[in-house]
Motif scaffolding. Structure first.
Motif, PDB file in Angstrom:
ATOM      1  N   ASN A 166       0.828  -1.213   0.000  1.00 51.45           N
ATOM      2  CA  ASN A 166       0.000   0.000   0.000  1.00 51.45           C
ATOM      3  C   ASN A 166       0.860   1.261   0.000  1.00 51.45           C
ATOM      4  O   ASN A 166       0.522   2.242  -0.664  1.00 51.45           O
ATOM      5  N   GLU A 167       1.964   1.209   0.728  1.00 49.50           N
ATOM      6  CA  GLU A 167       2.859   2.379   0.741  1.00 49.50           C
ATOM      7  C   GLU A 167       3.511   2.583  -0.627  1.00 49.50           C
ATOM      8  O   GLU A 167       3.562   3.707  -1.138  1.00 49.50           O
ATOM      9  N   ILE A 168       3.979   1.486  -1.218  1.00 43.69           N
ATOM     10  CA  ILE A 168       4.584   1.586  -2.564  1.00 43.69           C
ATOM     11  C   ILE A 168       3.527   2.113  -3.549  1.00 43.69           C
ATOM     12  O   ILE A 168       3.818   2.964  -4.398  1.00 43.69           O
ATOM     13  N   ALA A 169       2.294   1.601  -3.396  1.00 46.40           N
ATOM     14  CA  ALA A 169       1.218   2.012  -4.310  1.00 46.40           C
ATOM     15  C   ALA A 169       0.994   3.520  -4.205  1.00 46.40           C
ATOM     16  O   ALA A 169       0.869   4.211  -5.222  1.00 46.40           O
ATOM     17  N   SER A 170       0.962   4.037  -2.977  1.00 40.88           N
ATOM     18  CA  SER A 170       0.736   5.472  -2.793  1.00 40.88           C
ATOM     19  C   SER A 170       1.854   6.283  -3.421  1.00 40.88           C
ATOM     20  O   SER A 170       1.616   7.285  -4.091  1.00 40.88           O
TER      21      SER A 170
END
Ligand code: F6R
Ligand code: MG
Length: 377
Positions: free
Chosen positions: A320-324
């Motif tokens: 989720n962090e990479i996606a953001s």
């Protein structure tokens, strides 16, 4: 006892948009497979908008009757998808007529035939919003990286290593590598997962098949690449093969894969439980599920929903962090794929419109660089 495990998958229409599969399609597939006399056992599963038919039988790989059965299931599902006006009804059935094998006709196929061992643990991985090359990194880690798979170091039945079969999806050629000796040669190719994909892996100790993916030739229609071929992969485990936990471990660190929104972005491959497999954010991020089975005389005992476990919460958080972060780049590479890899592009139209506005730039030094300047001897 020789058993064939066939996993055949297709996107028959999304509910809603490209996110998931409507329960009525799954019921239809169940009902149709239940009537078949060909199968020992089966499961119908889905990841995102893709239906997976997991089937065991005695007829070997590339069996026309089994492929026909899967094709007919997908046709039946297409009727329901049309009735419900699901999004992209029948989208992965690229041809109107079945020709004996579903390969190259839209659906993805991973099949292996083997002697069922005293105990036969297997994992069926299925991913949505990505492409077959997504398995390159995890398969490499499972079968060639001692930092992932300690069995390569300390299990006498694994210590010799594994043979990797790699497909060149553009030239439609195959090549084999013997690991660990040819590790660096293998990596030259599989580090480019849009073109070179691991098709299968064999144990050098027993010669037995250990893993197979749904890698097949690109769906090129009218010279254009259609669909990212959301892939599946089968891995046999334990007793001279990676332990279940060694096969799952590569997914604890989400790697970047091509696909996601409009098949035209890179994003992290997020491991999820079966009830979390419908992509939402920007039609993603790309997802992978892992279904564990014990085979018993070809019967599928399972599935065990591996990525539903809390031990993969951290991987989801990282994804989720990479996606953001990637989303913050918007339409810029490397979040957006390079021009030649995108599924969609307006470039020809925009180029045509602006054609007369491009003006030749007069460089001071326009000559070709000499060979010495390029570093040649
Ligand atoms: C990606 C995917 C979706 C669609 C997107 C646009 O593999 O399936 O991201 O590309 O929802 O779909 P269309 O062009 O059908 O509106
Ligand atoms: Mg899909």
């Amino acid at each position: 006892e020789r058993i064939t495990l066939s996993v055949i998958k297709a996107d028959i229409g999304g509910f809603v948009g490209h996110s998931s599969v409507h329960p009525r399609l799954l019921e239809t597939a169940e009902r149709y497979l239940a009537e078949s006399k060909l199968l020992i056992d089966y499961r119908v599963a889905h990841v995102g908008d893709d239906i997976d038919l997991i089937m065991t039988h005695k007829y070997g790989v590339d069996c026309p009757e089994i492929h026909h059965l899967a094709w007919n299931v997908f046709l039946q599902c297409t009727e329901v998808a049309r009735e419900l006006k699901l999004y992209g009804a029948g989208q992965d059935l690229l041809s109107d007529a079945f020709s004996g094998n579903v390969k190259g006709m839209g659906p993805g196929v991973a099949e292996m035939e083997f002697e069922e061992r005293k105990s036969e643990p297997i994992i069926v991985f299925a991913a949505d919003k990505t492409e077959p090359g997504a398995w390159n990194l995890p398969l490499y880690k499972m079968f060639a990286d001692p930092f992932n798979t300690i069995g390569l170091v300390i299990d006498p039945k694994m210590h010799q290593g594994f043979r990797f079969e790699v497909y060149d999806l553009i030239k439609n050629e195959r090549v084999e590598f013997s690991l660990p000796e040819e590790l660096y040669d293998l990596l030259v190719f599989i580090g480019a997962p849009g073109r070179y994909c691991i098709k299968s892996v064999y144990s050098k100790t027993t010669g037995e098949i250990a893993a197979v993916s749904s890698t097949q030739r690109l769906n090129l229609m009218a010279g254009r690449y259609v669909g990212k071929d959301d892939p599946v992969c089968i891995v046999r485990c334990q007793s001279g093969l990676p332990a279940v936990g060694e096969a799952l471990e590569p997914f604890a660190n989400p790697h970047l894969v091509a696909g996601w929104m409009r098949g035209s972005h890179i994003g992290p491959l997020m491991p999820v439980g079966l009830d979390q497999s419908a992509p939402t954010r920007f039609d993603g991020p790309p997802r992978v599920v892992a279904m564990g089975f014990q085979l018993s005389g070809g019967r599928l005992v399972g599935p065990q929903d591996f990525f539903g476990d809390v031990a993969f919460d951290k991987a989801r958080q990282t994804a989720n962090e990479i996606a953001s972060y990637l989303r913050s780049l918007g339409p810029f590479e490397p979040h957006r794929l390079p021009l030649e890899d995108m599924e969609y592009t307006t470039m020809p139209e925009v180029m045509a419109k602006l054609k007369n506005r491009f003006v030749k730039v007069d460089h001071r030094d326009d000559r070709e660089p000499a060979a010495e300047e390029l570093g040649a001897k």
